[in-house]
Design a protein around this motif. Structure first.
Motif, mmCIF file in Angstrom:
data_model
loop_
_atom_site.group_PDB
_atom_site.id
_atom_site.type_symbol
_atom_site.label_atom_id
_atom_site.label_comp_id
_atom_site.label_asym_id
_atom_site.label_seq_id
_atom_site.Cartn_x
_atom_site.Cartn_y
_atom_site.Cartn_z
ATOM 1 N N LEU A 345 41.546 36.381 29.426
ATOM 2 C CA LEU A 345 40.361 35.836 30.115
ATOM 3 C C LEU A 345 40.599 35.727 31.612
ATOM 4 N N SER A 346 41.805 35.265 32.003
ATOM 5 C CA SER A 346 42.033 35.076 33.429
ATOM 6 C C SER A 346 42.112 36.422 34.145
ATOM 7 N N GLN A 347 42.779 37.402 33.495
ATOM 8 C CA GLN A 347 42.931 38.716 34.122
ATOM 9 C C GLN A 347 41.591 39.442 34.257
ATOM 10 N N ASP A 348 40.779 39.390 33.210
ATOM 11 C CA ASP A 348 39.610 40.255 33.167
ATOM 12 C C ASP A 348 38.294 39.549 33.432
ATOM 13 N N VAL A 349 38.286 38.217 33.429
ATOM 14 C CA VAL A 349 37.024 37.516 33.684
ATOM 15 C C VAL A 349 37.143 36.583 34.889
ATOM 16 N N VAL A 350 38.107 35.657 34.852
ATOM 17 C CA VAL A 350 38.144 34.606 35.870
ATOM 18 C C VAL A 350 38.519 35.167 37.237
ATOM 19 N N VAL A 351 39.593 35.963 37.292
ATOM 20 C CA VAL A 351 40.039 36.488 38.591
ATOM 21 C C VAL A 351 38.957 37.362 39.242
ATOM 22 N N PRO A 352 38.344 38.315 38.503
ATOM 23 C CA PRO A 352 37.260 39.091 39.129
ATOM 24 C C PRO A 352 36.098 38.220 39.603
ATOM 25 N N LEU A 353 35.741 37.194 38.799
ATOM 26 C CA LEU A 353 34.643 36.308 39.192
ATOM 27 C C LEU A 353 34.978 35.556 40.477
ATOM 28 N N LEU A 354 36.214 35.006 40.521
ATOM 29 C CA LEU A 354 36.620 34.259 41.711
ATOM 30 C C LEU A 354 36.624 35.169 42.935
ATOM 31 N N ARG A 355 37.107 36.388 42.710
ATOM 32 C CA ARG A 355 37.216 37.317 43.833
ATOM 33 C C ARG A 355 35.834 37.660 44.363
ATOM 34 N N ARG A 356 34.875 37.836 43.438
ATOM 35 C CA ARG A 356 33.534 38.198 43.864
ATOM 36 C C ARG A 356 32.929 37.079 44.703
ATOM 37 N N ARG A 357 33.297 35.837 44.388
ATOM 38 C CA ARG A 357 32.756 34.718 45.160
ATOM 39 C C ARG A 357 33.564 34.454 46.425
ATOM 40 N N GLY A 358 34.554 35.303 46.647
ATOM 41 C CA GLY A 358 35.336 35.147 47.862
ATOM 42 C C GLY A 358 36.305 33.982 47.819
ATOM 43 N N SER A 359 36.618 33.510 46.584
ATOM 44 C CA SER A 359 37.535 32.379 46.481
ATOM 45 C C SER A 359 38.960 32.842 46.684
ATOM 46 N N ARG A 360 39.785 31.935 47.214
ATOM 47 C CA ARG A 360 41.184 32.298 47.432
ATOM 48 C C ARG A 360 42.051 31.978 46.228
ATOM 49 N N TYR A 361 41.458 31.252 45.257
ATOM 50 C CA TYR A 361 42.267 30.903 44.095
ATOM 51 C C TYR A 361 42.626 32.149 43.296
ATOM 52 N N GLY A 362 43.818 32.139 42.752
ATOM 53 C CA GLY A 362 44.217 33.260 41.904
ATOM 54 C C GLY A 362 45.334 32.786 41.037
ATOM 55 N N GLY A 363 45.974 33.700 40.339
ATOM 56 C CA GLY A 363 47.172 33.399 39.569
ATOM 57 C C GLY A 363 47.059 32.179 38.691
ATOM 58 N N VAL A 364 47.833 31.146 39.074
ATOM 59 C CA VAL A 364 47.970 29.967 38.208
ATOM 60 C C VAL A 364 46.632 29.255 38.030
#
Lengths: 509, 122
Positions: A345-364
């Protein structure tokens, strides 16, 4: 709360504390090594196999089998046989190549093998579906167990297991999980071996009575209802033998082996560990028959039997022990699945979503958000859907894995002609066929015809269908075979170069 | 005080790499031939193992279906289905797995030998 529930509450508390303590201790241990992943690659087959066994032996193994044998007899022995033989199929066709692929998850493997983002996303969807389907009966079993042994409301079990799993995932337990899981295998084995030993001795001192209704049909190793029973048995065999390789929490473990050779050896030790464990639950099922148990539900037989056969403190101690084992089963399998589902979920859903919103959160941070979703959805599901019995519920997850990841893995590893189109078509076929069977089974709606059996045990027709679709579409799209296929297959099948001969030669000089 | 014995540290010998995979790593004809032979050997031992699994374990429901009288036989006082499915099947699975493991490792050893002898050829 009554005095009756004291052993169970003590047992559940101790298991929870031990799990969290070993998790923290293992974490410290892994921090002192220079690089955790190097350390994890040197996990010996014995420890690694214990961890695999600890994660794999779920509530379905600990509570489900004895209950099913108690209610339906010898035909239910196919569940533990299938769960063990699934590892033999995994050993022969998948173990070493999957380790050598270097893929950490099944979606990673699919993307690497087929160079397709689409197939990857499809695999991610499947991992999450199978993981949630497998988590559902675990959490429902936890609710049932705590209701019975501690008088807690039905929702307490799923919420408690979900919370402990989340705490261990949040505190970085992922790194130390090998020790926790290994501990839980031996805990589960002890928690079944000691009660079985004591209760068999009690049975012997009672003059070894036979069950009054140990009838011939109860000993028949397939269903009693004519050809439908035979069909159901073979369908269960197909689902379990072929589904094991596609379970999300099984594949991940192979990465902790140093190489393909060690992956095979680990799998062989797993076969031995599972074989020893699975000798025990049927004995409890038979003893339940002999002593005329009337459990609240089939899944609670193991928990009720000690007090039925023994009074006083001995019955209390054994009850506490089986509660500890059952709770270890809920925790270990649930955390293994939660980690596998969160990773995807984090690799394929959360990280792409965060990235699209321009968030700096990633990884942990992404992993933690994903693990919240990964645990809360099945907890809610466990509270809202009716229970189909823990072993039967798990069997549906096996059928879904067998109709989707089994063809993908086998053709991906052994065929040079698999294309992304073929893989996608086969995966969708398996998802639609077994998915509708799952919905049918959980809905509880029945037609009272042969269709009931065919739909509640879909593997025997759904698996060959997925294979056929995957092969035919691949052949029809032969011009799309990924250009790196041969190079990748070389890596999957070639033994890793060993340095030992060279080192030995140079030190002799 | 004795000084620790001096240890000579050397890298792997450069003249003769343990296994040369250049031919196989590239998409060459030779690589395809080698890979084909290894994959066939590994698939063959895997399928033989699974055939034994199917004949030994998978045939049991059909056997009891065709000969339901077998249920009444009880060697050592345990009814035959319980003895076969509850006990004997697990050592059978383990021994079958061990037999496969040895075969697969033998195949890989002879594959490595093949590559090594090929490297030594002029």
């Amino acid at each position: 709360m009554t005095l009756d529930s004291a052993p169970a509450i003590v047992a559940v508390t101790l298991v929870t504390l031990a799990t969290l303590t070993i998790g923290t201790w293992g974490l410290r241990f892994s921090r002192t090594t220079s690089d955790f992943y190097v350390a994890s690659r040197s996990v010996r087959p014995g420890l690694n196999a214990s961890a695999i066994g600890g994660e794999y032996l779920s509530a379905a193994s600990f509570l489900g089998i004895a209950g099913l044998v108690f209610t339906s007899g010898a035909e239910m022995l196919w569940y533990p046989i299938g769960w063990t033989a699934g590892y033999l199929v995994l050993l022969t066709l998948v173990a070493a190549p999957l380790r050598r692929s270097g893929a950490y998850t099944l979606p990673d493997f699919a993307e690497e093998r087929l160079a397709s983002r689409g197939v990857r996303r499809l695999c991610s969807l499947l991992v999450v579906s199978i993981g949630w389907l497998y988590l559902l009966p675990q959490l429902q079993g936890a609710g049932l167990t705590l209701e019975l042994v501690a008088g807690a409301p039905r929702w307490v079990g799923p919420v408690l297991v979900g919370t402990v799993v989340l705490v261990s995932v949040f505190s970085g337990g992922m790194r130390s999980i090998t020790f926790v899981q290994a501990f839980q295998y031996w805990l589960k084995l002890t928690a079944l071996l000691v009660p079985v030993g004591v209760l068999v001795a009690v049975w012997g001192s009672d003059g070894a009575p036979r069950a009054n209704d140990l009838s011939q049909t109860w000993s028949l190793p397939m269903g009693t209802d004519g050809p439908a029973g035979l069909y159901a048995t073979y369908s269960l065999i197909a689902a379990t033998f072929l589904g094991t390789m596609g379970l999300p929490h099984v594949g991940v473990r192979f990465y902790t082996n140093p190489d393909g050779r060690a992956a095979r050896r680990t799998t062989l030790v797993v076969l031995a560990l599972l074989g020893v464990f699975y000798l025990l639950p049927p004995i409890l099922g038979v003893l339940g028959r002999v002593y005329g148990a009337r459990p609240a539900s089939a899944d609670t037989l193991v928990l009720e039997l000690p007090r039925l056969m023994l009074s006083g403190w001995a019955g209390d101690v054994l009850t506490g022990l089986v509660c500890a084992g059952a709770f270890a089963a809920f925790l270990s399998t649930s955390s293994g699945l939660a980690i596998a589902v969160s990773g995807v979920l984090s690799q394929d859903v959360v990280v792409p979503l965060l990235r699209r919103r321009g968030s700096r959160y990633g990884g942990v941070a992404a992993f933690r958000i994903a693990s919240l979703v990964a645990v809360i959805v099945p907890v809610a599901g466990a509270l809202l859907t009716p229970s189909v019995g823990v072993a039967r519920g798990v069997a549906l997850a096996f059928a879904l894995a067998a109709a989707t990841f089994c063809p993908l893995l086998l053709l991906g590893i052994w065929s040079r002609r698999l294309t992304a189109y073929g893989a996608a078509a086969g995966l969708v076929t398996g998802l639609v066929t077994t998915g509708s069977a799952v919905v049918f089974t959980i809905s509880g709606w029945r037609t009272d015809t042969w269709a009931d059996v065919v739909l509640t045990q879909p593997a025997l027709w759904a698996v060959p269908l997925s294979f056929a679709v995957m092969i035919l579409v691949s052949l029809a799209t032969a011009e799309h075979v990924p250009p790196h296929t041969t190079r990748l297959l070389v890596r999957l099948h070639t033994p890793e170069p060993t340095l030992e001969p060279a080192v030995a030669a140079s030190t002799q000089r | 005080m004795t000084e620790p014995q001096r240890v000579r540290v050397t890298g792997p010998p450069r003249r003769r790499p343990a296994v040369r995979r250049v031919d196989v790593d590239e998409d060459t004809r030779l690589g395809e031939v080698y890979l084909g032979s290894l994959m066939r050997a590994q698939l063959s031992i895997a399928l033989r193992t699974l055939a034994v699994l199917f004949l030994g374990v998978g045939s049991l429901p059909l056997l009891f279906w065709l000969a339901p009288g077998l249920v009444r036989t009880a060697p050592f006082g345990i009814p035959l289905p319980w003895l076969l499915l509850g006990v004997l099947v697990y050592p059978f699975l383990f021994l079958l797995g061990r037999w496969y493991l040895r075969g697969a490792e033998r195949n890989e050893a002879s594959y490595a030998d093949l590559l090594r002898s090929d490297d030594e050829a002029p």
